[in-house]
Design a protein around this motif. Structure first.
Motif, PDB file in Angstrom:
ATOM      1  N   HIS A 190       0.826  -1.198   0.000  1.00 14.71           N
ATOM      2  CA  HIS A 190       0.000   0.000   0.000  1.00 14.71           C
ATOM      3  C   HIS A 190       0.872   1.265   0.000  1.00 14.71           C
ATOM      4  N   ARG A 546     -10.094  -4.263  -0.349  1.00 11.64           N
ATOM      5  CA  ARG A 546      -9.942  -2.813  -0.458  1.00 11.64           C
ATOM      6  C   ARG A 546     -10.024  -2.154   0.903  1.00 11.64           C
ATOM      7  N   VAL A 551      -3.487  -5.746  -1.112  1.00 14.84           N
ATOM      8  CA  VAL A 551      -3.409  -5.774  -2.563  1.00 14.84           C
ATOM      9  C   VAL A 551      -3.317  -7.239  -2.982  1.00 14.84           C
ATOM     10  N   THR A 557      -6.907 -10.655  -9.100  1.00 13.91           N
ATOM     11  CA  THR A 557      -7.631  -9.484  -9.584  1.00 13.91           C
ATOM     12  C   THR A 557      -8.061  -9.696 -11.030  1.00 13.91           C
TER      13      THR A 557
END
Lengths: 593, 275
Positions: A190, A546, A551, A557
């Motif tokens: 992040h 989120r 991540v 994703t």
């Protein structure tokens, strides 16, 4: 001097390259081989360049040539010609060059020498005697959006904030070129992204030329324009990003992991010249192929069956456990709130969550180093409030985030023996030999742990823990600051631990490690356990990811975007979800998983 | 009893000592002495820390003690520092009495030694009051302004920056020893064994701390080089800009004049009173 500087600034710089190296070579005094050989490199103003390469390929040495530390500070044999922002490096001093080229070190914390953020920002312009040093400092802080931290003490900052402060400290000299040495290594994903976003702003809005030393290819793909690949002190090639990252085989040879999406596309068809390198590109690319979802469902079902076997012993039992630490202002800052958690035999637990979520605190509670303020924590049948850390050490091994804090002896081997010696249990040196062999430490066992490379240090700390013959092993961020090769090696070793240790708990930001290794994931958010599940279910919930600042691996994703259900956990699984036309290279699949 | 013991032991944990140190160093409270110009404070201190050695009049010494106590009180000194000083003083007084009675000394000898203790007390209180209310940054600038070399004054403020990090690392190193070491099985009378074990740990933990620090200094030195520290050593501009904010105001002068008046009146009164 100042006159000369003005003169140089007045020169039109847009036409000429901002950085030009011709046939540069360097050898450290007393070294047997050249650290740099035949380096020729041109960088235009406003470029965002990544220098990639394995450890020891000469990346940092090259950067030290650019700010004058070589040859003015490290006196060695420097050959060739270096020109920086119109100045010939050989004729200039470090202080002149460092006003043109800013450098943020990999261990940036040691670069901060002043007590507060503002002091740090004005330090360099003050040293150089700029009358407007205050406004220069303020401007640098404003460029990075750090005004709200202006009066904070350095020790109060988080890792990401410290990195930005180090950046502000060099930015206040208003340099043309910024060199950042491995910005991601010491930060969680992040904050790493945050740093890169700021660099992007500096590059696009303020026209700074940016050079990063980086081997995290996912960041290179998203932010950089050009890749310089270094190998054994030479530049192997310089290519635009897409072309560079599509050279999957070549990167693999140098132990650099391409982005997961690139890897997936390569596995699907290894004969192409260009592969997608970012998520957006990958989404468009994979839509060309028909989906074959049944392959993944089988794998997921198999995993579920495997993990549901048998009820077992509880090794760490949290009952309404809370913990907080006292702050300088005499208040208690809560870290863990009413944790209710049972960790059992054969669990491979990943603790995830952003910085400050309470991961390290949870590990320290299990180790007995800190005691719950309220509630009850039983570890291996002992109430941790009654048992000293020494007593718990008979069952629990804790591995620090920073390996250097585990080296309390002057050789690695003595460190490994320390536990058994202190208990007068060291009867059989072959037990230690076995551990040393197993973790490939034969060569370095008689050296000081502090002087080893990052990967070796991690192995040494694992060896220290294994020699304690623990039932429970706790690791805090074991993959931080490791390059791809060492990281892979570590994953292998963690898998090997399974037969020796009953319970392993890892606090980590590394979602690929979570996907590959864990069978249970505990998500912490602001000191609360918000989820206790397996990796597959975690990555199936983008909303939760989120919220907690996690991540997910690109493979996951991408799966969400393409509607692959359940989501793929690795590049190989993405490739398997599609009908492939090309031949699959088994070696590469192995290498990636 | 068990609860009390634990309570006391908890209080002297590394964690708490760390917090106390941090409060002392980074408290940023505005105090009576803290508002003064640091150079004036250093001059004041260097007079009043030397003066007691040359005074043999107990009344004057007692008179000097009073303002020191007042300053210490208003400097919001950390209880830990005061506790350490109190332990030191108490043990000294005890030792004076023991020594003089065991070796057949008279009360006169005790009196002389007590006067010495009084002098030490005045000087310690003055030091505590001055240095705990002066921001180390200001101290370092004051020293630079009074002509100390830049390297020295930078060292003071660098130490200030490093202190919390070193304490943190020190604590982690002690944890490493504890997580692999073995505490004594029996705690011993009054937990003496445990105490000895902890004292031993707290000493040996310094070795790895020094080695780790030595390693990280390498980057620091390079960073200082590229950030112009060496340049500032030879250029006058840096020093001038850095010290531009230091100003002696009427408040400083008032403080000096009042201190002087008080000292003079003490000597005057002291010539009439004698213990």
């Amino acid at each position: 001097m100042i006159e000369e500087l003005r003169h140089n600034m007045a020169k039109p710089s847009h036409a000429a390259p901002i950085l030009e190296l011709r046939q540069v070579g360097f050898r450290y005094p007393g070294a047997e081989a050249d650290s740099l050989r035949g380096i020729s490199l041109t960088v235009e103003p406003g470029e965002f360049v990544a220098i990639a390469g394995t450890n020891g390929s000469g990346k940092s040495t090259l950067c030290k040539c650019l700010n004058g530390l070589i040859p003015h500070y490290y006196v060695g044999d420097l050959t060739g010609h270096i020109e920086i922002a119109g100045l010939t490096a050989a004729n200039e001093s470090v202080s002149t060059l460092s006003r043109k080229v800013a450098y943020v070190f990999q261990d940036f914390e040691n670069q901060l020498v002043r007590p507060t953020v503002y002091d740090e920002a004005i330090f360099a312009p003050l040293n150089f005697g700029y009358e407007d040093y205050k406004s220069r400092g303020e401007r640098a802080l404003a460029m990075l959006g750090l005004q709200h931290l202006r009066d904070r003490w350095i020790w109060q900052l988080s890792g990401g904030q410290k990195h930005l402060t180090a950046l502000a400290g060099v930015l206040s000299l208003d340099p043309d070129i910024l060199i950042i040495d491995e910005p991601v290594a010491q930060l969680d994903p992040h904050h790493a992204r945050l740093i890169y976003d700021k660099l992007k702003v500096l590059n696009e809005q303020y026209g700074k030329t940016i050079i990063v030393i980086e081997h995290h290819t996912e960041f290179i793909a998203e932010y950089c324009s050009k890749v310089v690949l270094m190998d054994q002190g030479t530049i192997r090639w310089t290519k635009p990003v897409k072309e560079a990252l599509s050279s999957v085989q070549e990167l693999a040879e140098l132990n650099i992991l391409p982005p997961q999406v690139t890897m997936s596309a390569y596995l699907l068809d290894p004969n192409k010249r260009d592969y997608p390198v970012t998520l957006e590109e990958a989404e468009a690319y994979f839509r060309q192929f028909p989906l074959r979802p049944e392959a993944l469902q089988d794998a997921a079902a198999a995993q579920l069956k495997k993990d549901n076997a048998g009820a077992v012993q509880t090794l760490a039992d949290f009952r309404q456990v809370s913990y907080g630490y006292r702050t300088v202002t005499r208040t208690i800052h809560p870290v863990i709130q009413n944790a209710e958690l049972q960790l059992r035999e054969d669990d491979r637990v990943a603790l995830v969550g952003n910085n400050g979520a309470g991961k390290s605190t949870l590990l320290k509670l299990i180790s007995g180093l800190i005691k719950p303020l309220s509630g009850m924590l039983t570890v291996c049948g002992m109430d941790t409030r009654q048992a000293s850390p020494e007593k718990l050490a008979d069952y629990v091994a804790y591995i620090h985030q920073n390996p250097e804090e585990m080296f309390i002896e002057d050789t690695v081997r003595k460190d490994i023996e320390y536990f058994l010696k202190s208990r007068k249990l060291l009867h059989d040196p072959s037990f230690i030999d076995d551990i040393v062999d197993r973790l490939h430490l034969q060569e370095v066992q008689h050296r000081d742990g502090r002087l080893l490379s990052g990967g070796q240090q991690r192995r040494a700390t694992l060896a220290i823990a294994l020699a304690m013959r623990p039932a429970v092993i706790l690791l805090d961020e074991p993959t931080a600051s490791l390059d791809a090769a060492s990281r892979r090696e570590l994953s292998g070793m963690l898998i090997e631990l399974r037969d020796r240790v009953k319970l392993t708990v890892i606090a980590t930001h590394d979602m690929q490690l979570v996907a590959e290794w864990a069978n249970r994931v505990i998500v912490l958010h602001d000191g609360e356990i918000v989820m206790d599940t397996d990796p597959l279910s975690l990555f199936s919930q983008p909303g939760l990811l989120r919220m907690t600042g996690l991540v997910a691996p690109q493979a996951t994703t991408l799966s969400h975007q393409l509607g692959i259900r359940p989501p793929a956990m690795s590049a190989a699984q993405v490739a398997a979800a599609f009908n492939c036309s090309g031949e699959r290279e088994e070696g590469i699949v192995q290498w990636n998983s | 009893m068990e609860l009390l013991k634990r309570n006391v032991l908890d209080k002297i944990s590394v964690e708490n000592i760390k917090l106390e140190l941090m409060r002392t160093a980074f408290g940023r409270q505005s105090t009576l002495l803290g508002k003064l110009d640091p150079r004036i404070l250093i001059i004041w201190y260097s007079v009043f820390a030397v003066l007691p050695w040359f005074i043999h009049n107990e009344a004057v010494l007692a008179g000097l003690l009073i303002p020191m106590i007042v300053f210490t009180f208003f400097s919001k000194v950390s209880p830990l520092v005061l506790l350490i000083m109190a332990i030191g003083l108490l043990s000294e007084v005890t030792y004076i009495f023991l020594a003089s009675f065991l070796f057949g000394g008279s009360l006169e000898g005790v009196w002389a030694l007590l006067v010495l203790t009084l002098k030490i007390l005045i000087i310690s209180l003055a030091s505590i009051a001055v240095f705990s209310s002066m921001d180390p940054e200001k101290l370092s600038d004051a020293m630079l302004s009074l002509g100390m070399p830049s390297q020295f004054s930078f060292g003071v403020s660098y130490g200030y920056r490093m202190l919390p990090i070193l304490i943190e690392e020190y604590q982690n190193l002690i944890h490493s020893y504890r997580l692999r070491g073995k505490a004594p099985e029996r705690k011993g009378i009054l937990r003496l064994r445990s105490l000895l074990y902890m004292i031993k740990l707290s000493m040996i933990a310094f070795y790895p701390l020094i080695l780790n620090t030595a390693k990280r200094i390498r980057t620091t030195v390079e960073a200082l080089e590229v950030r112009g520290f060496t340049y500032s050593l030879v250029s006058k501009d840096a020093k001038r800009l850095k010290l531009a904010y230091l100003r002696v105001t009427w408040r400083d002068l008032l403080f000096l004049v009042l201190s002087l008046l008080y000292a003079v009146s003490l000597f005057w009164a002291g010539s009439y009173i004698h213990f």
